[in-house]
Scaffold this motif. Sequence first.
Motif, PDB file in Angstrom:
ATOM      1  N   TYR A  60       0.839  -1.187   0.000  1.00 50.11           N
ATOM      2  CA  TYR A  60       0.000   0.000   0.000  1.00 50.11           C
ATOM      3  C   TYR A  60       0.881   1.247   0.000  1.00 50.11           C
ATOM      4  O   TYR A  60       1.903   1.304   0.691  1.00 50.11           O
ATOM      5  CB  TYR A  60      -0.896   0.048   1.244  1.00 50.11           C
ATOM      6  N   ASP A  62       1.760   4.912   1.228  1.00 45.15           N
ATOM      7  CA  ASP A  62       1.584   5.527   2.544  1.00 45.15           C
ATOM      8  C   ASP A  62       0.307   6.355   2.610  1.00 45.15           C
ATOM      9  O   ASP A  62      -0.340   6.433   3.660  1.00 45.15           O
ATOM     10  CB  ASP A  62       2.786   6.414   2.876  1.00 45.15           C
ATOM     11  N   LYS A  65      -2.626   3.783   3.377  1.00 47.31           N
ATOM     12  CA  LYS A  65      -2.502   2.746   4.413  1.00 47.31           C
ATOM     13  C   LYS A  65      -3.513   2.956   5.515  1.00 47.31           C
ATOM     14  O   LYS A  65      -3.711   4.074   5.986  1.00 47.31           O
ATOM     15  CB  LYS A  65      -1.087   2.767   5.006  1.00 47.31           C
ATOM     16  N   GLY A  66      -4.149   1.869   5.913  1.00 45.55           N
ATOM     17  CA  GLY A  66      -5.138   1.941   6.979  1.00 45.55           C
ATOM     18  C   GLY A  66      -6.528   2.312   6.498  1.00 45.55           C
ATOM     19  O   GLY A  66      -7.493   2.198   7.258  1.00 45.55           O
ATOM     20  N   ARG A  67      -6.641   2.742   5.251  1.00 41.62           N
ATOM     21  CA  ARG A  67      -7.948   3.125   4.703  1.00 41.62           C
ATOM     22  C   ARG A  67      -8.378   2.241   3.546  1.00 41.62           C
ATOM     23  O   ARG A  67      -9.563   1.976   3.354  1.00 41.62           O
ATOM     24  CB  ARG A  67      -7.904   4.579   4.228  1.00 41.62           C
ATOM     25  N   THR A  69      -8.042  -1.420   1.286  1.00 37.37           N
ATOM     26  CA  THR A  69      -7.687  -2.827   1.396  1.00 37.37           C
ATOM     27  C   THR A  69      -7.801  -3.473   0.023  1.00 37.37           C
ATOM     28  O   THR A  69      -8.839  -3.368  -0.630  1.00 37.37           O
ATOM     29  CB  THR A  69      -8.619  -3.554   2.376  1.00 37.37           C
ATOM     30  N   SER A  85     -13.039   5.644   4.410  1.00 32.33           N
ATOM     31  CA  SER A  85     -12.600   6.954   4.914  1.00 32.33           C
ATOM     32  C   SER A  85     -12.016   7.805   3.786  1.00 32.33           C
ATOM     33  O   SER A  85     -10.936   8.394   3.911  1.00 32.33           O
ATOM     34  CB  SER A  85     -11.550   6.763   6.030  1.00 32.33           C
TER      35      SER A  85
END
Length: 125
Positions: A60, A62, A65-67, A69, A85
């Motif tokens: 991913y 940066d 990342k975390g948002r 998939t 998000s």
Amino acid sequence: QVQLVESGGGSVQAGGSLRLSCAASTERYSTNCMGWFRQAPGKEREGVASIYAGGVRTYYADSVKGRFTISQDVAKNTVYLQMNSLKPEDTAKYYCAASIWCTYSDYDPLKYKYGGQGTQVTVTS
């Protein structure tokens, strides 16, 4: 030869979600590397995410990342990008990319051999 067909783009408000899909049609072999890159008007292309061999390795950027998939249905030769998000800066045309002959370390979707026509994602504030 590989043909890639994307779907799932659209317009959404900031904080919302979209799911992109990309179906790969191949003559014989499966696409071992699949991923997504994007390009916004006036900006360079950006590799967003990639997946190898159905999930052995994912990558991913940066910025997502975390948002976001990435996942792959190997049997259907289809890759998905779940985007949560969402932010206005995610607005871009998203392109699917794939390679057949690739390795675990080939994480950059900008270097994959095949690309799709793209699908527009617009995030409003």
